[in-house]
Design an enzyme around this catalytic site. Structure first.
Site, PDB file in Angstrom:
ATOM      1  N   ASP A  48      31.536  15.117  50.584  1.00 10.84           N
ATOM      2  CA  ASP A  48      31.978  16.701  50.858  1.00 10.84           C
ATOM      3  C   ASP A  48      30.591  17.344  50.829  1.00 10.84           C
ATOM      4  O   ASP A  48      29.864  17.534  49.958  1.00 10.84           O
ATOM      5  CB  ASP A  48      32.628  17.021  49.733  1.00 10.84           C
ATOM      6  CG  ASP A  48      33.056  18.652  49.717  1.00 10.84           C
ATOM      7  OD1 ASP A  48      34.139  18.829  50.587  1.00 10.84           O
ATOM      8  OD2 ASP A  48      32.170  19.282  49.393  1.00 10.84           O
ATOM      9  N   TYR A  53      25.141  24.029  51.362  1.00  9.03           N
ATOM     10  CA  TYR A  53      24.341  23.323  50.564  1.00  9.03           C
ATOM     11  C   TYR A  53      22.817  22.809  51.226  1.00  9.03           C
ATOM     12  O   TYR A  53      22.306  22.188  50.440  1.00  9.03           O
ATOM     13  CB  TYR A  53      25.301  21.741  50.405  1.00  9.03           C
ATOM     14  CG  TYR A  53      26.683  22.061  49.692  1.00  9.03           C
ATOM     15  CD1 TYR A  53      26.886  23.470  49.308  1.00  9.03           C
ATOM     16  CD2 TYR A  53      27.364  20.988  49.765  1.00  9.03           C
ATOM     17  CE1 TYR A  53      28.218  23.489  49.070  1.00  9.03           C
ATOM     18  CE2 TYR A  53      28.879  21.400  49.176  1.00  9.03           C
ATOM     19  CZ  TYR A  53      29.023  22.655  48.752  1.00  9.03           C
ATOM     20  OH  TYR A  53      30.276  22.810  48.326  1.00  9.03           O
ATOM     21  N   LYS A  78      31.346  22.676  55.896  1.00 12.74           N
ATOM     22  CA  LYS A  78      32.115  24.013  55.708  1.00 12.74           C
ATOM     23  C   LYS A  78      31.532  25.133  56.341  1.00 12.74           C
ATOM     24  O   LYS A  78      30.181  25.019  56.621  1.00 12.74           O
ATOM     25  CB  LYS A  78      32.272  24.477  54.097  1.00 12.74           C
ATOM     26  CG  LYS A  78      33.092  23.282  53.425  1.00 12.74           C
ATOM     27  CD  LYS A  78      33.078  23.689  51.880  1.00 12.74           C
ATOM     28  CE  LYS A  78      33.344  22.439  51.143  1.00 12.74           C
ATOM     29  NZ  LYS A  78      32.116  21.760  50.694  1.00 12.74           N
ATOM     30  N   HIS A 109      34.562  28.061  54.473  1.00 12.70           N
ATOM     31  CA  HIS A 109      34.061  28.009  52.901  1.00 12.70           C
ATOM     32  C   HIS A 109      34.633  29.292  52.015  1.00 12.70           C
ATOM     33  O   HIS A 109      35.199  28.546  50.775  1.00 12.70           O
ATOM     34  CB  HIS A 109      32.573  28.139  52.958  1.00 12.70           C
ATOM     35  CG  HIS A 109      32.011  27.281  51.784  1.00 12.70           C
ATOM     36  ND1 HIS A 109      30.693  26.677  51.848  1.00 12.70           N
ATOM     37  CD2 HIS A 109      32.454  27.132  50.359  1.00 12.70           C
ATOM     38  CE1 HIS A 109      30.771  26.031  50.583  1.00 12.70           C
ATOM     39  NE2 HIS A 109      31.440  26.143  49.701  1.00 12.70           N
TER      40      HIS A 109
END
Ligand SMILES: NC(=O)c1ccc[n+]([C@@H]2O[C@H](COP(=O)([O-])OP(=O)(O)OC[C@H]3O[C@@H](n4cnc5c(N)ncnc54)[C@H](OP(=O)(O)O)[C@@H]3O)[C@@H](O)[C@H]2O)c1
Length: 261
Positions: A48, A53, A78, A109
């Site tokens: 994930d 990120y 996302k 997200h």
């Protein structure tokens, strides 16, 4: 039930998603790469990530170097907030960073503003139809927000990724999601759990496992996807080692009873 059926859940459209994956928030750079490589080495087949990120290239490098065929790994990324009108560009950048031609799941997200939510959802459906994402869904959406997407397009998100743990267990929300064909995916399973809780500790001792293993197993038996994050090799291993024991109905109910909702 076959092993594949036990360890995966079918998303609307037929794509199967492994119930346990590796969360990769804060797994960046070499340390992140090593953690993801280790996870793939010990059997994880679900990662994930998210544009936010800033580690998609580390995830992609770990996948390539692992030697595991791409099609055996379920990859989620996302769409960050504020990308209305630039959805496709954002996905193209994700695919470039990941070094793959498609993702298995692309999520919104966070809920966009009410006005742009439907437009963004239509873009996700279109890229799914073009094969760039095998399934599409949302994260941090309420049932009411999901209902707006369904009302406008007739299509429910395959997944809603939300905070989840024994403390946030909510049977009504589970039922509402199932009625709509939306698979629940929980995030931050440990951060939202008191790992010293005596109920969880007693159950862990009874099975000779750790409290985090009980928490992961509890998700699996509820058929709720769970994506624990760890940078620590031993924890990466134990968090995934949840198929050698099972919780009784009574133990499941006691864990459900830790809900503070
Ligand atoms: N959609 C969203 O808005 C959203 C928001 C948050 C998170 N997520 C996703 O969900 C994933 C998981 O959530 P999270 O990272 O917030 O939290 P989490 O998985 O609940 O917890 C991670 C923390 O628990 C520690 N840990 C891991 N295994 C452990 C074990 N066996 N025993 C004790 N401690 C352990 C980790 O430490 P070490 O790493 O030092 O081992 C880390 O500090 C994220 O990585 C991300 O992929 C999504």
């Amino acid at each position: 039930m076959t092993q594949t059926q036990e360890r995966t859940v079918a998303l609307s459209g037929g794509v199967r998603m492994p119930l346990v994956g590796l969360g990769t928030w804060q797994l960046k750079g070499n340390r992140g790469y090593e953690a993801i490589r280790h996870a793939l080495d010990v059997g994880y087949r679900h990662l994930d990530t998210a544009t936010m990120y800033e580690n998609e290239s580390d995830v992609g490098r770990a996948i390539r170097d692992s030697g595991v065929p791409r099609e055996e790994i379920f990859v989620t990324t996302k769409l960050p907030p504020g990308r209305e009108g630039r959805e496709r560009k954002t996905l193209a950048a994700s695919l470039k960073n990941l070094g793959t031609g498609y993702v298995d799941l692309w999520l919104i997200h966070w809920p966009p503003s009410r006005e742009s939510s439907i437009g963004t959802w239509r873009e996700l459906l279109a890229v799914r139809d073009e094969g760039l994402a095998r399934a599409v869904g949302v994260s941090n959406f309420s049932t009411a927000q999901i209902d707006e997407l369904i009302a406008a397009t007739g299509q429910a998100p395959a997944v809603n990724q939300i905070p989840w743990s024994p403390a946030s267990y909510d049977a009504a929300q589970v039922a509402q999601s199932r009625e709509r064909g939306v698979v629940l995916e929980g995030y931050s399973p440990f951060k939202r759990t008191r790992l010293t809780d005596p109920v969880l500790g007693g159950i862990a001792r009874a099975h000779a496992v750790t409290v985090p293993q009980v928490v992961v197993r509890w998700h699996v038996q509820h058929r709720i996807v769970v994506i624990p994050k760890s940078a620590t090799p031993e924890r990466i291993e134990t968090n995934f080692d949840v198929y050698g024991f099972s919780l009784s109905d009574e133990e499941m109910s006691r864990i459900d009873g830790l809900s503070r909702r």
